[in-house]
Enzyme design. Sequence first.
Site, PDB file in Angstrom:
ATOM      1  N   SER A 153       0.834  -1.196   0.000  1.00 36.21           N
ATOM      2  CA  SER A 153       0.000   0.000   0.000  1.00 36.21           C
ATOM      3  C   SER A 153       0.876   1.256   0.000  1.00 36.21           C
ATOM      4  O   SER A 153       1.720   1.403  -0.887  1.00 36.21           O
ATOM      5  CB  SER A 153      -0.969  -0.049   1.186  1.00 36.21           C
ATOM      6  N   ASP A 214      -8.394  -5.741  -5.764  1.00 30.70           N
ATOM      7  CA  ASP A 214      -7.802  -4.698  -4.920  1.00 30.70           C
ATOM      8  C   ASP A 214      -8.042  -3.330  -5.562  1.00 30.70           C
ATOM      9  O   ASP A 214      -7.676  -3.095  -6.719  1.00 30.70           O
ATOM     10  CB  ASP A 214      -6.302  -4.975  -4.765  1.00 30.70           C
ATOM     11  N   HIS A 267      -7.539  -5.717  -0.756  1.00 34.29           N
ATOM     12  CA  HIS A 267      -6.351  -4.894  -0.524  1.00 34.29           C
ATOM     13  C   HIS A 267      -5.626  -5.281   0.755  1.00 34.29           C
ATOM     14  O   HIS A 267      -4.387  -5.303   0.783  1.00 34.29           O
ATOM     15  CB  HIS A 267      -6.717  -3.412  -0.467  1.00 34.29           C
TER      16      HIS A 267
END
EC number: 3.1.1.73
Length: 280
Positions: A153, A214, A267
């Site tokens: 991320s 995601d 995610h």
Amino acid sequence: MKAFATRALAFSVAAGQALAAVTQGVSDNTYNRLVEMATISQAAYANLCNIPATIQTVEKIYNAQTDINGWVLRDDSRQEIITVFRGTGSDTNLQLDTNYTLAPFDTLPQCVGCAVHGGYYLGWLSVQDQVQSLVQQQASQYRGYAVTVTGHSLGASMAAITAAQLSATYDNVNLYTFGEPRTGNQAYASYMNEAFDSASPETTRYFRVTHADDGIPNVPPAEQGYVHSGVEYWSVEPHSPQNTYICTGDEIQCCEAQGGQGVNAAHVTYFGMTSGACSW
């Protein structure tokens, strides 16, 4: 799910993208390496819980103003120096996440015309001296060790910017990102693809790993001048080497084609490991 793969391939046909740009299956060695790097990246949310036993911590990276967290690690069994960044873990990090202004990549003048995510560039500036000093210390002491950077991320984009910077000093830097947002403009993407030999999966040292639908790889929007780089390795359930797809060419064909939005279930979990859960 298998349905994700079917939809991606159908999208490629509709977009006129050659089917050869999506290849199903990777070797066991490649898959195991992706899982190992995902383990480290997900463990960064919980102070490196349950990382492989062969990896030792050298020193923590931290800046209070930006709340960027990371570590420099070393794996003597692989002869490898690893830098890992934690993903979003605070409101301060969220402010970086949402700063989509493209900032000139001034710390890397070799990257002509390059601009990167403004928030993550501020993050990089806040820890640049720490990172470069720690990696240099390790590289000087352990000559011949590979240099690898990873993260999930926000940590993925931090890893990408860091790897770009380190590639100007060290040969054969390796980069593994998980759920990476778009990090820079076309000039930056072109530079990264050349610097990390990403013309094909056989040569690439930039593994941009995505998962199912995601939503974070869909931001910042391409309409704002952002472009992905590296070779995409798209993982779908049930996780296995055979269910890992290599996606080259048009970036909107695998994960990004699924229409995921923002921070969703896909995610926060990679290869069955949830960020910071330490249950693997």
